[in-house]
Design an enzyme around this catalytic site. Structure first.
Site, PDB file in Angstrom:
ATOM      1  CG  HIS A  53      -1.791   1.175   1.360  1.00  0.00           C
ATOM      2  ND1 HIS A  53      -2.903   1.389   0.567  1.00  0.00           N
ATOM      3  CD2 HIS A  53      -1.719   2.249   2.185  1.00  0.00           C
ATOM      4  CE1 HIS A  53      -3.474   2.521   0.904  1.00  0.00           C
ATOM      5  NE2 HIS A  53      -2.774   3.072   1.880  1.00  0.00           N
ATOM      6  CD  GLU A  54       2.314   3.361   3.709  1.00  0.00           C
ATOM      7  OE1 GLU A  54       2.581   4.475   3.197  1.00  0.00           O
ATOM      8  OE2 GLU A  54       1.325   3.189   4.453  1.00  0.00           O
ATOM      9  CG  HIS A  92       0.272   5.971  -0.554  1.00  0.00           C
ATOM     10  ND1 HIS A  92      -0.923   6.446  -1.064  1.00  0.00           N
ATOM     11  CD2 HIS A  92      -0.038   5.342   0.603  1.00  0.00           C
ATOM     12  CE1 HIS A  92      -1.900   6.130  -0.246  1.00  0.00           C
ATOM     13  NE2 HIS A  92      -1.400   5.456   0.776  1.00  0.00           N
TER      14      HIS A  92
END
Length: 201
Positions: free
Chosen positions: A144-145, A148
């Site tokens: 998920h990071e 980003h």
């Protein structure tokens, strides 16, 4: 254009918008300070220089500022070997740059990413997360990071945070300017009343 490219393009537009907005807010701040201190055109020039400096720092040094403020420690492969290899494999599979890996000595379960682009990114996790959460769950968090980073969400967030800070300063300076303006009006009225009294004698 695929979904990822569209997201990146949208974030680049947002970034340009926030850069302009930060510049306008700082110029507004400069105008108020100029009025308070009677600096004239010098104050406006100073505010333009500050705006340029703020945007420069936000773009190039936001990662370093975040890492230092959180006391993040550079991670070596031998510190957390399974986690380190997992991130390496994930980046290779998705054909993205391996970010700098950091950890924070903290029992809290947390992870975040920072940096202006893939080549200048870092992923930070807490030691508490690494020691208590299963690796397969951590991979989902790190994935998920990484998304980003790829989408440039982090850079936009950095500029939003900078903007919020300057808006807060602007509000405080505006309040100060209002108090000073009121004081000047009172002093002017008192001076006018004093002059009127002298003329009537």
């Amino acid at each position: 254009m695929d979904k990822i490219e569209q997201t990146i393009q949208n974030n680049e537009i947002k970034l340009a918008f926030f850069i302009v907005l930060i510049t306008l807010v700082i110029m507004g701040l400069g105008y108020l300070i100029t009025d308070i201190l009677n600096l004239g055109t010098t104050g406006i020039l100073i505010s333009l220089i500050i705006a340029a400096g703020a945007n420069f720092v936000s773009y190039f040094f936001s990662k370093d500022i975040v890492l230092k403020s959180q006391h993040a420690i550079p991670m070596r492969s031998e510190d957390f070997p399974e986690y380190y290899k997992m991130v390496q494999d994930m980046c290779q599979r998705n054909n993205i740059y391996l970010p700098e890996l950091y950890y924070i000595e903290c029992n809290a379960l947390n992870a975040f990413a920072t940096g202006r682009n893939q080549k200048n990114a870092a992923v930070v996790v807490t030691s508490g997360l690494l020691k208590t959460v299963p690796l397969d769950e951590i991979s989902g968090i790190v994935g998920h990071e990484l998304s980003h980073i790829v989408h440039k969400d982090i850079l936009v967030t950095s500029f939003i945070t900078t903007l919020i800070g300057y808006v807060s300063i602007l509000a405080q300076v505006q309040q100060t300017q209002n108090h000073i303006s009121l004081r000047r009006k009172v002093q002017l009225m008192e001076a006018q009343n004093g002059t009127t009294t002298l003329l009537s004698l």
